[in-house]
Design an enzyme around this catalytic site. Structure first.
Site, PDB file in Angstrom:
ATOM      1  CD  GLU A  80      -3.563  -2.359   7.386  1.00 48.30           C
ATOM      2  OE1 GLU A  80      -2.467  -2.628   6.887  1.00 48.30           O
ATOM      3  OE2 GLU A  80      -4.174  -1.303   7.163  1.00 48.30           O
ATOM      4  CG  ASN A 102      -1.726   1.202   1.419  1.00 47.60           C
ATOM      5  OD1 ASN A 102      -1.814   2.034   0.517  1.00 47.60           O
ATOM      6  ND2 ASN A 102      -2.348   1.339   2.587  1.00 47.60           N
ATOM      7  CB  SER A 157       5.052  -1.509  12.073  1.00 41.51           C
ATOM      8  OG  SER A 157       4.649  -0.167  12.300  1.00 41.51           O
ATOM      9  CE  LYS A 184      -0.174   3.286   4.660  1.00 41.91           C
ATOM     10  NZ  LYS A 184      -0.098   3.399   6.101  1.00 41.91           N
ATOM     11  CG  HIS A 241      -5.882   2.041   5.160  1.00 43.41           C
ATOM     12  ND1 HIS A 241      -5.437   3.012   6.021  1.00 43.41           N
ATOM     13  CD2 HIS A 241      -4.880   1.152   5.027  1.00 43.41           C
ATOM     14  CE1 HIS A 241      -4.196   2.710   6.388  1.00 43.41           C
ATOM     15  NE2 HIS A 241      -3.835   1.585   5.795  1.00 43.41           N
ATOM     16  N   GLY A 271       2.386   2.472  10.711  1.00 47.77           N
ATOM     17  CA  GLY A 271       3.347   3.556  10.535  1.00 47.77           C
ATOM     18  C   GLY A 271       4.049   3.965  11.819  1.00 47.77           C
ATOM     19  CD  GLU A 299      -2.876   5.585   6.662  1.00 42.82           C
ATOM     20  OE1 GLU A 299      -2.864   5.602   5.425  1.00 42.82           O
ATOM     21  OE2 GLU A 299      -1.960   5.063   7.339  1.00 42.82           O
TER      22      GLU A 299
END
Ligand code: PGA
Length: 257
Positions: A173, A15, A219, A17, A101, A179, A103
């Site tokens: 996730e 991904n 991560s 991003k 996701h 991250g 985010e």
């Protein structure tokens, strides 16, 4: 028409991003292309930004690497300025699309109902959705991980028949691991994967959970991938930061067997 998605495949998806222009993406895909001679067992997908899809697709031609989008709109077409439909992604060469996701859930206000609509829109347009679920740090510390995962899975899968459910991939996730460099332990991830499978058994059909690939994301890097993949519960990874360099992404792919 895409070939049917196999039962519980191993998959490593990158991904990217909001990183890499079209030319940078083509260069990265080209580096990965050179590595495919090593013929990994896992399926591999790259999810670049929309503007890089065409260039990455061209760079991947003739390789087994698959393409995915990072998001789609729930409607098929129309007056939705700035949005992209599933059919546009499919026409651009995508096999997958990421939905839900964190985010987008937490940074852009997407709720469970919208994520569920996007899952159905992806399937309507011939894409395999990679459905992301996961708890925040506050939810984990408040002992609410199970409640959150059950709610998110239920919202997406309730009402789906077994064939439709089977034609999806789930990515667990934990938001606190994305991250941050803080990876869930293989045991923590496996616990959540078991809970997700048990929820699928309850919501869709007994035994279904065992048939759906569940990736871990958050991560993942070349140093921790092998220990995660050693768990029977973990069928692959959704990789952010470490997918932006060919060498590190490929070491994760290699760890998947
Ligand atoms: P990360 O991102 O690997 O950079 O933690 C994973 C993801 O958000 O899919």
């Amino acid at each position: 028409m895409n070939a049917p998605w196999p039962r519980r495949p191993r998959l490593v998806a990158g991904n990217w991003k909001m990183n890499r222009t079209a030319s940078e993406g083509a260069a990265l895909a080209g580096e990965l292309r050179a590595l495919t001679a090593a013929a990994p067992r896992a399926r591999i997908a790259l999810c670049p930004p929309f503007t890089a899809l065409a260039a990455v697709n061209a760079a991947l031609a003739g390789t087994p690497l698959l393409l995915g989008g990072q998001n789609l709109h729930a409607e098929a077409a129309g007056a939705w300025t700035g949005e992209i439909s599933g059919s546009m992604l499919a026409a651009a060469g995508c096999r997958f699309v990421i939905v839900g996701h964190s985010e987008r859930r937490h940074g852009l206000g997407e709720d469970d109902a919208l994520v569920a609509r996007k899952l159905k829109a992806a399937q309507r347009d011939g894409l395999t959705p990679i459905v992301c679920v996961g708890e925040t740090l506050l939810e984990r510390e408040g002992d609410r991980t199970a409640e959150v995962l059950v709610r998110q899975v239920r919202a997406c899968y309730e009402g789906l028949d077994a064939d439709a459910a089977r034609a999806t991939v789930i990515a667990y996730e934990p938001v606190w691991a994305i991250g941050t460099g803080k990876v869930a332990s293989p045991a923590e991830a496996a616990d959540s994967h078991r809970l997700i499978r048990a929820t699928l058994d309850r919501v869709v059909r007994p035994g279904l959970g065992a048939e759906i690939a569940i990736l871990y994301g958050g991560s993942v890097n070349p140093g921790n991938a092998a220990s995660l993949f050693a768990s029977d519960e973990i069928d692959g990874a959704l990789v952010g930061g470490a997918s932006l360099e060919a060498a590190s992404f490929w070491r994760i792919v290699a760890a998947a067997g």
